[in-house]
Design a protein around this motif. Structure first.
Motif, short mmCIF file in Angstrom:
data_model
loop_
_atom_site.label_atom_id
_atom_site.label_comp_id
_atom_site.label_asym_id
_atom_site.label_seq_id
_atom_site.Cartn_x
_atom_site.Cartn_y
_atom_site.Cartn_z
N GLU A 1 -9.43 -1.74 0.49
CA GLU A 1 -9.56 -2.62 -0.66
C GLU A 1 -10.84 -2.37 -1.46
OE1 GLU A 1 -7.21 -4.53 -1.84
OE2 GLU A 1 -5.88 -3.97 -0.18
N PRO B 1 -3.45 0.25 -3.72
CA PRO B 1 -4.12 1.44 -3.17
C PRO B 1 -3.15 2.46 -2.59
CG PRO B 1 -4.31 -0.42 -1.66
CD PRO B 1 -3.65 -0.95 -2.89
N ASN C 1 -10.16 -0.48 -9.95
CA ASN C 1 -9.55 -1.47 -10.85
C ASN C 1 -10.58 -2.15 -11.73
OD1 ASN C 1 -7.08 -0.86 -9.77
ND2 ASN C 1 -6.85 -2.77 -8.61
N ARG D 1 0.85 -1.18 0.00
CA ARG D 1 0.00 0.00 0.00
C ARG D 1 0.89 1.24 0.00
NH1 ARG D 1 -4.45 -1.94 4.56
NH2 ARG D 1 -5.69 -3.25 3.16
N ARG E 1 -10.13 0.34 -4.00
CA ARG E 1 -9.17 -0.18 -4.97
C ARG E 1 -9.87 -1.08 -5.99
NH1 ARG E 1 -4.78 -5.01 -4.11
NH2 ARG E 1 -3.48 -4.58 -5.93
N ARG F 1 -5.60 5.03 -6.38
CA ARG F 1 -4.63 4.05 -6.87
C ARG F 1 -3.26 4.70 -6.99
NH1 ARG F 1 -7.15 1.21 -12.10
NH2 ARG F 1 -7.59 3.38 -12.65
#
Length: 586
Positions: A300, A446, A307, A72, A303, A433
């Motif tokens: 998460e 992330p 993504n 991270r 992220r 990100r």
């Protein structure tokens, strides 16, 4: 085609899975990390072995500890202390389950209504939410914590502040009280001996006073998994979701797959339709489902959203991260108060509109870490110009050398106070990100941005107010020296990065925790919280919200009816759950 796929098995995901599986839905839970099926064999009490963020068993990373953790990007001096694996970050929480104050919710009109983050309230009333809190309290179960010497010292100091002694569950005003926590209370030989031969189930039941709450709970030894003392979700909701067919009429056991890292949320015509997950060998698998629930946590979830290329029309995905702007105050007592023994956090003070102060006692290595983690430099040596004051403490910042040795000479003589602030939601605090750290096997990693020195005036006011109360309490309890750390941003309580709300301009989720931008996609963990829950430890609020979310999913997508106000919950320690756990070797 599954009915529901849940991404993550930490504090929130198993709640949704358990509730929907109990009503007969086909539920699959995907967990990126490990499942510690045999904690008595897999875990140790060595603090570095448990908590090292690179190699520890309780880290954010794959189940193979020989591999690197998942990276991270922290552009500021900070660290998010979370855990991957079944149970998630509930593996190292203290089981504290205070209810949030009513002022964090819509419709509150009490005299302190203006003291909260009124621009980011929960989009329903506390009265509507209370039944969901009660449902979780009965399921775990939550009980009033027992008292010992460290708790008596805390009470002594709090009483000297002139606070009311609270003996009810709802937060009504400034008061001190025993924690409401989800740790099974000692029975039999538990709490009566330190001889490990006499602390085995069934002779010993509930908390054995080992003092290692922060490092997973494997006590009492030989107990079925659902009867381990501390009710982290791996000991409560996970056994229930995996045995739903045994204890719920018409229920269907959920399926759990671990080491399954979800790398993409699939959509069709704008609606969620499933996920793609990756196994450690690099193979990828697609799961289609009518409903997708993200419960991977505050870092998460954004992220995965980014993504997956999901829409972010109002630019609030990943924004609004709150983390209770924690601080640490401790006092050195002349007498042994048993600080390292028993459950670590059994008492608290509540100051609605400001947050709370709670006793948190730790084993020696973690205690020394907490006493040397400061944004104000080293006391008497240098100051980082943090802009805070000692608030009446004898020192501000880290102790070193003889001062530290003296303070740590007997860990059982230390009375601690963790400051848990009611933070304002700020758009600038966010998860994006990284463009600095290269992508890993799961995609871009992330980036967690916290503007530590740019808090709102209310958040800074709250922290200083609570620190002053903590100093006053510890000194009144009899400490001969009192020290304020001014903790650097150690993010233990993180919330609100995918917040719900009634305003589409500053929230990701609608009042049912369904994405406005992607129908059929829900979020069910701390990231969905509308605000910092008034400074309350967030797990109970998040699990109650996940219960509500499960009910809304059942109603809106499967034609079901609500149950929280019409049924009685089954507790996680019900004999039917226990027998199914034993029979299936769970």
């Amino acid at each position: 085609m599954r009915d529901v796929v849940v991404v993550g098995s930490g504090g929130g995901g198993p709640v949704v899975a358990k509730e929907l599986a109990a009503r007969g839905l086909d539920v699959l839970v995907l967990e990126a990390g490990a499942r510690h099926l045999r904690p008595e064999q897999e875990w140790t009490r060595l603090e570095d072995d448990a908590n090292n963020p690179i190699t520890g068993v309780l880290r954010v990373g794959p189940s193979d500890r020989g591999q690197a953790p998942w990276f991270r990007d922290y552009p500021q001096n900070s660290f998010v202390w979370q855990i991957s694996g079944v149970g998630g970050t509930t593996l190292h929480y203290f089981g504290n389950c205070p209810r949030p104050p009513a002022g964090a919710f819509a419709g509150y009109s009490g005299p302190d209504a203006g003291n909260y983050d009124t621009a980011h309230l929960f989009p329903f009333s506390y009265e509507e939410f209370r039944p969901y809190l009660e449902w979780v309290e009965q399921t775990l179960p939550v009980q009033t914590a027992p008292m010992g010497r460290k708790e008596a010292a805390f009470f002594r100091g709090a009483e000297a502040l002139g606070l009311e002694h609270q003996t009810w569950k709802d937060v009504r005003g400034p008061a001190y009280r025993a924690q409401e926590n989800c740790i099974l209370q000692p029975q039999g030989t538990a709490g009566r001996t330190s001889d490990p031969k006499n602390l085995l189930y069934p002779q010993a039941q509930g908390c054995t006073f080992c003092g290692h709450c922060y490092q997973g709970c494997l006590e009492p030894r030989k107990a079925p998994r659902n009867l381990k003392a501390r009710r982290s979700s791996d000991n409560s909701y996970v056994p229930m979701m995996l045995t739903a067919d045994a204890w719920s009429q018409g229920g269907r056991a959920a399926e759990l797959i671990t080491d399954a890292y979800v790398v993409k949320v699939l959509t069709e015509r704008g609606r969620a339709k499933g996920v793609v997950y990756r196994e450690p060998d690099g193979s990828k698998h697609t799961v289609e489902a009518k409903v997708v629930v993200l419960a991977g946590g505050c870092i998460e979830n954004p992220r995965l959203w980014f993504n997956s290329g999901l829409p972010n029309p109002n630019d609030w995905v990943g924004r609004g991260l709150t983390e209770h702007h924690l601080d640490w105050v401790f006092g050195v007592m002349d007498d042994d108060i048993g600080a390292s023994k028993g459950a670590g956090s059994n008492v608290r003070m509540d100051f609605p509109g400001y947050g709370g102060v709670e006793n948190v006692c730790l084993p020696p290595a973690l205690q020394s870490f907490a006493m040397t983690f400061s944004d104000s430099g080293i006391n008497g040596v240098y100051d980082n110009d943090s802009g805070v004051g000692p608030q009446g403490a004898d020192t501000l910042g880290r102790l070193v050398g003889p001062d530290l040795v003296s303070a740590l000479s007997n860990v059982d003589n230390i009375l601690t106070a963790l400051v848990v602030t009611d933070d304002d939601v700020q758009k600038q605090n966010r998860v994006t990100r990284s463009v600095i750290i290269p992508p890993d096997d799961h995609g871009p990693v992330p980036r967690v941005e916290i503007k530590h020195r740019a808090r709102t005036p209310r958040t800074r006011r709250n922290r200083d107010f609570l620190a002053a109360k903590a100093v006053e309490m510890v000194r009144a309890a009899g400490a001969r020296s009192v020290h304020r750390m001014d903790w650097a941003p150690l993010l233990l309580h993180v919330q609100s990065s995918m917040r719900m709300g009634d305003n589409p301009l500053n929230s990701v989720l609608d009042p049912n925790c369904e994405s406005r931008a992607v129908p059929g996609l829900f979020i069910a963990d701390n990231s969905a919280l509308a605000n910092s829950a008034g400074g309350a430890n967030p797990t109970l609020t998040a699990q109650a919200l996940a219960t509500r979310t499960a009910e809304k999913i059942f109603q809106s997508h499967f034609g079901g009816t609500p149950w929280v106000t019409t049924e009685s919950p089954t507790t996680s320690i019900d004999d039917r759950v226990t027998q199914a756990v034993i029979a299936r070797d769970l």
